[in-house]
Design a protein around this motif. Sequence first.
Motif, mmCIF file in Angstrom:
data_model
loop_
_atom_site.group_PDB
_atom_site.id
_atom_site.type_symbol
_atom_site.label_atom_id
_atom_site.label_comp_id
_atom_site.label_asym_id
_atom_site.label_seq_id
_atom_site.Cartn_x
_atom_site.Cartn_y
_atom_site.Cartn_z
ATOM 1 N N SER A 115 50.754 33.453 -3.233
ATOM 2 C CA SER A 115 51.343 34.060 -1.971
ATOM 3 C C SER A 115 52.727 34.367 -2.087
ATOM 4 O O SER A 115 53.342 33.530 -2.839
ATOM 5 N N LYS A 116 53.231 35.344 -1.489
ATOM 6 C CA LYS A 116 54.433 35.529 -1.639
ATOM 7 C C LYS A 116 55.478 34.922 -0.524
ATOM 8 O O LYS A 116 56.610 35.120 -0.353
ATOM 9 N N LEU A 117 54.512 34.159 0.139
ATOM 10 C CA LEU A 117 55.218 33.278 1.339
ATOM 11 C C LEU A 117 55.947 34.297 2.150
ATOM 12 O O LEU A 117 56.952 33.816 2.801
ATOM 13 N N GLY A 118 55.359 35.418 2.435
ATOM 14 C CA GLY A 118 55.989 36.393 3.441
ATOM 15 C C GLY A 118 57.168 37.305 2.968
ATOM 16 O O GLY A 118 57.829 37.915 3.850
ATOM 17 N N SER A 119 57.585 36.978 1.866
ATOM 18 C CA SER A 119 58.856 37.468 1.250
ATOM 19 C C SER A 119 58.801 39.108 1.097
ATOM 20 O O SER A 119 57.656 39.447 0.378
ATOM 21 N N PRO A 120 59.254 40.035 1.859
ATOM 22 C CA PRO A 120 59.302 41.385 1.519
ATOM 23 C C PRO A 120 60.046 41.688 -0.071
ATOM 24 O O PRO A 120 59.829 42.896 -0.432
ATOM 25 N N GLN A 121 60.468 40.917 -0.722
ATOM 26 C CA GLN A 121 61.352 41.012 -1.853
ATOM 27 C C GLN A 121 60.864 40.842 -3.216
ATOM 28 O O GLN A 121 61.267 40.810 -4.179
ATOM 29 N N ARG A 122 59.511 40.138 -3.005
ATOM 30 C CA ARG A 122 58.660 39.567 -4.143
ATOM 31 C C ARG A 122 57.206 39.902 -4.164
ATOM 32 O O ARG A 122 56.803 39.926 -3.248
ATOM 33 N N ASP A 123 56.489 39.761 -5.314
ATOM 34 C CA ASP A 123 55.154 40.017 -5.628
ATOM 35 C C ASP A 123 54.650 38.564 -5.126
ATOM 36 O O ASP A 123 55.027 37.584 -5.554
ATOM 37 N N ALA A 124 53.497 38.538 -4.957
ATOM 38 C CA ALA A 124 52.666 37.092 -4.905
ATOM 39 C C ALA A 124 52.642 36.864 -6.488
ATOM 40 O O ALA A 124 52.638 37.452 -7.404
ATOM 41 N N LEU A 125 52.679 35.508 -6.696
ATOM 42 C CA LEU A 125 52.451 34.733 -7.797
ATOM 43 C C LEU A 125 53.956 34.950 -8.700
ATOM 44 O O LEU A 125 53.785 34.724 -9.935
ATOM 45 N N ASP A 126 54.944 35.535 -7.897
ATOM 46 C CA ASP A 126 56.248 35.860 -8.652
ATOM 47 C C ASP A 126 56.853 34.348 -8.883
ATOM 48 O O ASP A 126 57.572 34.325 -9.697
ATOM 49 N N ASP A 127 56.674 33.618 -7.810
ATOM 50 C CA ASP A 127 57.484 32.459 -7.946
ATOM 51 C C ASP A 127 56.796 31.100 -8.420
ATOM 52 O O ASP A 127 55.377 30.963 -7.990
ATOM 53 N N LYS A 128 57.408 30.084 -8.844
ATOM 54 C CA LYS A 128 56.700 28.881 -9.164
ATOM 55 C C LYS A 128 57.678 27.816 -8.771
ATOM 56 O O LYS A 128 59.005 27.919 -8.804
ATOM 57 N N PHE A 129 57.187 26.739 -8.334
ATOM 58 C CA PHE A 129 58.041 25.607 -7.847
ATOM 59 C C PHE A 129 58.057 24.202 -8.527
ATOM 60 O O PHE A 129 56.939 23.834 -9.091
ATOM 61 N N SER A 130 59.243 23.785 -8.878
ATOM 62 C CA SER A 130 59.383 22.592 -9.867
ATOM 63 C C SER A 130 58.975 21.245 -9.017
ATOM 64 O O SER A 130 59.438 21.320 -7.778
ATOM 65 N N ARG A 131 58.221 20.412 -9.527
ATOM 66 C CA ARG A 131 57.881 19.080 -8.925
ATOM 67 C C ARG A 131 58.214 17.845 -9.726
ATOM 68 O O ARG A 131 58.022 17.932 -11.052
ATOM 69 N N VAL A 132 58.956 16.791 -9.267
ATOM 70 C CA VAL A 132 58.866 15.499 -9.784
ATOM 71 C C VAL A 132 57.817 14.646 -9.298
ATOM 72 O O VAL A 132 57.614 14.454 -8.108
ATOM 73 N N VAL A 133 56.999 13.977 -10.191
ATOM 74 C CA VAL A 133 55.873 12.979 -9.605
ATOM 75 C C VAL A 133 56.101 11.663 -10.399
ATOM 76 O O VAL A 133 56.431 11.529 -11.554
ATOM 77 N N MET A 134 56.115 10.709 -9.393
ATOM 78 C CA MET A 134 56.122 9.254 -9.972
ATOM 79 C C MET A 134 54.679 8.671 -9.554
ATOM 80 O O MET A 134 53.956 8.814 -8.605
ATOM 81 N N GLU A 135 54.148 8.470 -10.893
ATOM 82 C CA GLU A 135 52.547 7.878 -10.893
ATOM 83 C C GLU A 135 52.692 6.518 -10.877
ATOM 84 O O GLU A 135 53.554 5.656 -11.821
ATOM 85 N N ILE A 136 51.880 5.744 -10.192
ATOM 86 C CA ILE A 136 51.737 4.281 -10.143
ATOM 87 C C ILE A 136 50.485 3.955 -10.278
ATOM 88 O O ILE A 136 49.700 4.042 -9.253
ATOM 89 N N HIS A 137 50.120 3.147 -11.178
ATOM 90 C CA HIS A 137 48.839 2.863 -11.530
ATOM 91 C C HIS A 137 48.512 1.469 -11.261
ATOM 92 O O HIS A 137 49.182 0.363 -11.463
#
Length: 197
Positions: free
Chosen positions: A151-173
């Motif tokens: 999704s372009k998340l409603g932005s009129p200035q970019r195409d869908a799949l234009d953006d990626k978002f960074s994540r930090v994940v803490m795994e606890i086993h």
Amino acid sequence: STQKSEKANPTRTAKVGMYITKLFGLSSSVEHYNADMWVWVNYEGKKENPFEFMEFFNSIETKQINRDIREHEKGIWDSAKYSNKVAALWDPSNFPFDRHKLEIIIESVRPTREMVFEVDTEDSGLYPDLELDEWKIVKTRMRVDTMQYPSKLGSPQRDALDDKFSRVVMEIHLERDALSLFFKLHAGVYVAFAITM
């Protein structure tokens, strides 16, 4: 003009760390648990509130308890203490020998062309003297993922799949302390037997 704006606003890197001080409410009959933690961000450049451009992705409730901001020779260190209720999917099919992977996820609300996360592996982790009823921590791991939404998340200035978002994940086993649970469940039987004898 797009190239000029990209040069004027280069991608910033934020080094994110997490240190868990408490874990409680761990129960495979409830689809959440509680975690108290310190979260910090080290970054360079313009001073701003990094906690405004990140979210606890899988937290049901998030409460910031306090915050500390310091400038240092390489940039800015911003640290906050949180108490969160975190969603969890348990699979108790192997009870009482079940193992689980809990995750605490922090996701940037800015795309990777603006903000990229790195992990502070040196200082992240869990308080070593955590007391967990019926559970043992097998290992922890920190990683960075990239999330992309169709999704372009409603932005009129970019195409869908234009953006990626960074994540930090803490795994606890975790694994259940089956021996401790066995004695807890059968303690009454042993006491009754001892009294009878």
